[in-house]
Scaffold this active site. Structure first.
Site, mmCIF file in Angstrom:
data_model
loop_
_atom_site.group_PDB
_atom_site.id
_atom_site.type_symbol
_atom_site.label_atom_id
_atom_site.label_comp_id
_atom_site.label_asym_id
_atom_site.label_seq_id
_atom_site.Cartn_x
_atom_site.Cartn_y
_atom_site.Cartn_z
ATOM 1 N N LYS A 1 0.815 -1.219 0.000
ATOM 2 C CA LYS A 1 0.000 0.000 0.000
ATOM 3 C C LYS A 1 0.850 1.271 0.000
ATOM 4 C CE LYS A 1 -4.394 -1.831 1.554
ATOM 5 N NZ LYS A 1 -5.399 -1.971 2.604
ATOM 6 N N ARG B 1 -3.389 -10.053 5.166
ATOM 7 C CA ARG B 1 -3.814 -10.061 3.762
ATOM 8 C C ARG B 1 -2.672 -9.537 2.888
ATOM 9 N NH1 ARG B 1 -6.095 -6.393 0.306
ATOM 10 N NH2 ARG B 1 -7.665 -7.156 -1.147
HETATM 11 C C1 7PJ Z 1 -8.242 -4.343 2.102
HETATM 12 C C2 7PJ Z 1 -9.299 -5.139 1.703
HETATM 13 C C3 7PJ Z 1 -7.872 -4.322 3.483
HETATM 14 C C4 7PJ Z 1 -9.661 -5.892 3.841
HETATM 15 C C5 7PJ Z 1 -8.500 -4.094 -0.014
HETATM 16 C C6 7PJ Z 1 -5.577 -3.121 -1.608
HETATM 17 C C7 7PJ Z 1 -6.903 -2.452 -1.670
HETATM 18 N N1 7PJ Z 1 -10.011 -5.910 2.547
HETATM 19 N N2 7PJ Z 1 -9.457 -4.962 0.360
HETATM 20 N N3 7PJ Z 1 -8.624 -5.114 4.300
HETATM 21 N N4 7PJ Z 1 -7.726 -3.712 1.020
HETATM 22 N N5 7PJ Z 1 -10.341 -6.630 4.733
HETATM 23 O O1 7PJ Z 1 -5.427 -4.330 -1.462
HETATM 24 O O2 7PJ Z 1 -4.591 -2.354 -1.723
HETATM 25 O O3 7PJ Z 1 -6.967 -3.633 3.943
HETATM 26 S S1 7PJ Z 1 -8.322 -3.556 -1.655
#
Ligand code: 7PJ
Length: 281
Positions: free
Chosen positions: A226, A260
């Site tokens: 990010k 994640r």
């Molecule tokens: C997140 C997400 C996060 C959860 C995205 C990216 C943007 N879901 N979906 N947490 N970020 N739960 O991956 O940069 O931080 S999309």
């Protein structure tokens, strides 16, 4: 199913040392944040899943809506077309838990019908119909905090107290979920790194992630590649691995249950090294 049951290891013999589960990101949007649509095609997506499984992933997170800063919304029909065939193919081909990253009730309902193991909602079930869909099911759900909407959320984030405000948001959403018939035990909480937060606020959240542990629910942390890493280090998206791994370790040290990430193999390695030391603390 409760979030704790969901997080309990399926293959204990392969997992002697306890570590957070690794959620591997499978983006199926043409403009997804950091893989530039590389995995947009169906076969490539399945190959990416196979690779993540061999790299030790625990959960595959399929996202059919781009939520990157500035992104425009997609229709439910488009999202369904991107996500559901892939979910079915993954479930038919592999034995792996699948999470669906969506904020739309119609997508949630179809996903649950076709075997989704978890719903991951960056809007924390605030869109129409979402609470009812989840209440009628048994799957765990991740409630993420976001201030504003993707189109404009990074323009001027403001908090009185970033930890306190987000904690209050969680308390409110937990209560709304419970009133709608979604048991507290099914919930996973995520402070939403990069979703309406300045660089300083993102790092304060990361440093103080443990302050959400008193809510008694599993935490998910998503910082992979990010801007909070890119902007701090002046690195392009393909140069953020070291920064991403560091944030994964910092979150894991504060009891995050799910990390994640894009880089599954490297994250699993890093978390195994951490777990080996935690054992002796
Ligand atoms: C997140 C997400 C996060 C959860 C995205 C990216 C943007 N879901 N979906 N947490 N970020 N739960 O991956 O940069 O931080 S999309």
């Amino acid at each position: 199913m409760t979030a704790d049951q969901f997080l309990a290891k399926q293959m204990p013999q392969q997992q002697e040392i306890s570590r957070p589960q690794v959620m591997g990101i499978l983006n199926v949007t043409p403009d997804s944040f950091s893989d530039g649509g590389k995995f947009a095609s169906f076969d490539k997506a399945l190959a990416h899943v196979a690779q993540m499984i061999s790299d030790g992933v625990d959960i595959i997170d399929i996202g059919g809506e781009s939520t990157r800063p500035g992104a425009v919304e997609v229709s439910a029909a488009d999202e369904l077309k991107r996500v559901i065939p892939l979910l079915k193919a993954i479930k038919a081909t592999f034995t792996i838990k699948v999470s669906i990253d969506t904020s739309k009730a119609a997508v949630m309902a179809q996903a649950i019908t076709h075997g989704a193991d978890i719903i991951n909602d960056v809007r924390a079930l605030q869109n129409d119909g979402c609470l009812a869909v989840l209440a009628a099911s048994d799957v765990p759900v991740c409630l993420m905090h976001m201030q504003g909407l993707p189109r404009s959320m990074q323009k001027n984030p403001h908090y009185n107290d970033v930890i306190g405000d987000i904690k209050q948001f969680f308390i409110d959403r937990i209560s709304v979920c419970e009133q709608a018939g979604i048991k507290r035990e099914r919930l996973i909480l995520d402070p939403g790194f990069g979703f309406g937060k300045t660089l300083e606020q993102n790092y304060q959240l990361l440093a103080q992630l443990h302050k959400f542990n008193d809510l008694g629910l599993p935490l998910l942390s998503g910082t992979s590649r990010k801007s909070m890493i890119g902007d701090l280090l002046a690195r392009n998206v393909d140069e953020r691995l070291a920064g991403s791994l560091t944030t994964a370790i910092i979150a894991a040290q504060q009891n995050a249950s799910i990390i994640r990430v894009h880089d599954v193999k490297e994250t699993v390695d890093a978390l195994k090294v951490l777990a080996m030391t935690v054992k002796y603390q």
